[in-house]
Design a protein around this motif. Structure first.
Motif, PDB file in Angstrom:
ATOM      1  N   GLY A  42       0.815  -1.225   0.009  1.00  0.00           N
ATOM      2  CA  GLY A  42       0.209   0.180   0.375  1.00  0.00           C
ATOM      3  C   GLY A  42       0.635   1.296  -0.123  1.00  0.00           C
ATOM      4  O   GLY A  42       0.168   2.369   0.036  1.00  0.00           O
ATOM      5  N   MET A  45       0.976   5.369   3.976  1.00  0.00           N
ATOM      6  CA  MET A  45      -0.294   5.178   5.229  1.00  0.00           C
ATOM      7  C   MET A  45       0.101   5.826   6.215  1.00  0.00           C
ATOM      8  O   MET A  45       0.257   6.009   6.614  1.00  0.00           O
ATOM      9  CB  MET A  45      -1.212   3.191   4.928  1.00  0.00           C
ATOM     10  N   ALA A  48      -4.632   5.427  10.235  1.00  0.00           N
ATOM     11  CA  ALA A  48      -6.352   5.101  10.384  1.00  0.00           C
ATOM     12  C   ALA A  48      -6.179   4.122   9.092  1.00  0.00           C
ATOM     13  O   ALA A  48      -7.295   3.036   8.951  1.00  0.00           O
ATOM     14  CB  ALA A  48      -6.725   6.274  10.283  1.00  0.00           C
ATOM     15  N   SER A  49      -5.701   4.210   7.692  1.00  0.00           N
ATOM     16  CA  SER A  49      -6.196   3.678   7.216  1.00  0.00           C
ATOM     17  C   SER A  49      -5.245   2.303   7.028  1.00  0.00           C
ATOM     18  O   SER A  49      -5.728   1.121   6.484  1.00  0.00           O
ATOM     19  CB  SER A  49      -5.546   4.043   5.477  1.00  0.00           C
ATOM     20  N   LEU A  50      -4.372   1.518   7.484  1.00  0.00           N
ATOM     21  CA  LEU A  50      -3.436   1.105   8.270  1.00  0.00           C
ATOM     22  C   LEU A  50      -4.170  -0.124   9.110  1.00  0.00           C
ATOM     23  O   LEU A  50      -4.615  -1.098   8.348  1.00  0.00           O
ATOM     24  CB  LEU A  50      -2.394   1.135   8.463  1.00  0.00           C
ATOM     25  N   SER A  51      -4.728   1.036   9.815  1.00  0.00           N
ATOM     26  CA  SER A  51      -6.227   0.029  11.029  1.00  0.00           C
ATOM     27  C   SER A  51      -7.460  -0.296  10.104  1.00  0.00           C
ATOM     28  O   SER A  51      -7.907  -1.631  10.324  1.00  0.00           O
ATOM     29  CB  SER A  51      -6.546   0.900  11.643  1.00  0.00           C
ATOM     30  N   ALA A  52      -7.952   0.015   8.939  1.00  0.00           N
ATOM     31  CA  ALA A  52      -8.913  -0.245   8.331  1.00  0.00           C
ATOM     32  C   ALA A  52      -8.675  -1.228   7.490  1.00  0.00           C
ATOM     33  O   ALA A  52      -9.344  -2.758   7.042  1.00  0.00           O
ATOM     34  CB  ALA A  52      -9.059   0.638   7.328  1.00  0.00           C
ATOM     35  N   ARG A  53      -7.192  -1.607   7.028  1.00  0.00           N
ATOM     36  CA  ARG A  53      -6.633  -3.268   6.015  1.00  0.00           C
ATOM     37  C   ARG A  53      -6.869  -4.109   6.895  1.00  0.00           C
ATOM     38  O   ARG A  53      -6.845  -5.347   6.575  1.00  0.00           O
ATOM     39  CB  ARG A  53      -5.634  -2.349   5.098  1.00  0.00           C
ATOM     40  N   THR A  61      -3.970  -1.657  16.441  1.00  0.00           N
ATOM     41  CA  THR A  61      -3.036  -1.156  14.757  1.00  0.00           C
ATOM     42  C   THR A  61      -1.979  -0.293  15.280  1.00  0.00           C
ATOM     43  O   THR A  61      -0.656  -0.342  15.276  1.00  0.00           O
ATOM     44  CB  THR A  61      -4.085  -0.312  13.712  1.00  0.00           C
ATOM     45  N   ILE A  87       1.441   9.443   9.506  1.00  0.00           N
ATOM     46  CA  ILE A  87       1.838   8.618   8.032  1.00  0.00           C
ATOM     47  C   ILE A  87       2.336   7.333   8.466  1.00  0.00           C
ATOM     48  O   ILE A  87       4.442   8.489   8.799  1.00  0.00           O
ATOM     49  CB  ILE A  87       1.708   9.325   6.500  1.00  0.00           C
TER      50      ILE A  87
END
Length: 390
Positions: A42, A45, A48-53, A61, A87
């Motif tokens: 990815g 990131m 929050a995005s890593l958490s979603a993934r 996370t 990030i």
């Protein structure tokens, strides 16, 4: 599929999201490797995005990200007012390690659930807990022309949660009836995106087999109402009860774990994907596998409500088998199986030819649906001349 929160009728309370690394049931090393692979594919990131993934809460996370930093596998590229906005990106060492991890397993999706967590979720939302009433049967088959008394036989069969054997001549509507049974299995269930057996990953959620319900941001609030505060575990997909149909393409290997050497993880067999719903084996006797071999594969799961799968390492494990299995065929049962297996089947229901009156009623419905004029003379010619002559 997107729906409003208030439209959801859950078959069980939502599973609660883990609040710590330990509560995931997965090893720290496993989660670090998974996060590393996700960052590698990815790129840079936000947390929050890593958490979603990862399908894990930001707090959990964040603990994984701290371990990545401590081991010099990742670094913070940009801070923020809140932790979720930080990030992250892999370091050179992190990218090197990620490539090594990907060679072992290419899985870089949501964190799996443990086998015990899946078994517990399956137990809570079992099809055995669905009451099938006469009213529900009537609603599921509303407007459908059926032989007299058929619903009275189908209702108890589905209510039992046991297997159903539909047989009769071709064109009598067996497959259509089997598909309509899905409407009886109301409610929405939680399907794990993946299950972990030790360090092995089995992908369970399949967009071809499962219809996911998207309630957006309202889902966490929905979980709060039901659970009194804890968040919904996003490692589970919110889905309609599945209805999987396998026809002549069915083979024995489709009922066992399939390891993809290119991806490095397993694909769940059809019966595991069908858990909590209905599994229709259509046109029985026309598959590439002999009916005798197929029946031998099903004896244990049908009797005991559990199945056994084997990893390529040789490790065997127990998995829930919770579904209504419908066998549909135009071959007489005694030509397909011996008495021992036929006794193990829950219900054997014969569906005969349509009567002329039923055929006319169906033609009425089709003409109405197509906005065509219904012509009795044409239907009479089909029934009295073409059909009887042949």
């Amino acid at each position: 599929m997107s729906v409003a929160t208030q439209d959801i009728h859950l078959s069980a309370l939502p599973p609660v999201a883990p609040e710590t690394l330990e509560e995931t049931g997965l090893g720290t090393a496993f989660l670090v490797e998974l996060a590393c692979k996700i960052l590698y594919t990815g790129g840079t990131m936000p947390l929050a995005s890593l958490s979603a993934r990862l399908a894990l809460p930001v707090s959990v996370t964040g603990d994984i990200a701290e371990i990545l930093k401590k081991e010099r596998l990742a670094e913070v590229k940009q801070g923020g007012d809140i932790r979720a906005a930080y990030i992250y990106a892999l370091t050179d060492l992190g990218r090197e390690r990620a490539r090594e991890f990907l060679k072992v397993s290419g899985y870089a999706g949501a964190s799996p659930v443990t086998l015990s967590e899946y078994a517990e979720a399956a137990r809570k939302q079992s099809i055995q807990k669905i009451p099938i009433t006469a009213e529900r049967m009537a609603q599921a088959f509303d407007g459908i022309v059926l032989p007299a008394g058929l619903l009275d036989r189908l209702g108890p069969a589905v209510n039992s949660g046991r297997s159903i054997f539909l047989y009769g001549p071709s064109g009598s509507g067996k497959t259509f009836i089997a598909e309509r049974l899905r409407g009886l299995l109301g409610g929405i269930i939680f399907v794990p995106r993946a299950v972990a057996i030790d360090s092995h990953v089995i992908r369970v959620f399949d967009p071809v087999c499962h219809t996911e319900i998207d309630v957006g941001d309202g889902l966490d609030a929905f979980g709060d109402i039901l659970q009194g505060g804890p968040k919904y575990d996003r490692r589970f997909a919110l889905c309609e009860r599945p209805a999987i149909i396998a026809g002549g393409e069915l083979s024995l290997d489709m009922l066992d774990l399939r390891f993809d050497p290119g991806c490095g993880y397993y694909e769940a067999p059809l019966q595991l994907k069908a858990n909590g719903g209905i599994f229709v084996i259509d046109d029985l006797g026309r598959q590439r596998v002999r009916p005798f071999d197929l029946f031998n594969r099903w004896i244990m799961p049908l009797e005991r409500g559990r199945d056994y799968l084997t990893l390529r390492t040789g490790k065997k494990f127990e998995i829930p088998f919770d579904q209504v299995v419908v066998f549909s065929t135009n071959i007489e049962p005694r030509e397909l199986a011996d008495e021992a297996f036929l006794r193990r089947l829950g219900y054997k229901i014969r569906i005969g030819h349509l009567s002329p009156a039923d055929y006319v009623a169906i033609c009425h419905q089709v003409c109405a649906g197509l906005r065509m004029e219904f012509r009795p003379d044409a239907i009479r010619h089909l029934v009295e001349v073409e059909h009887e002559r042949r």
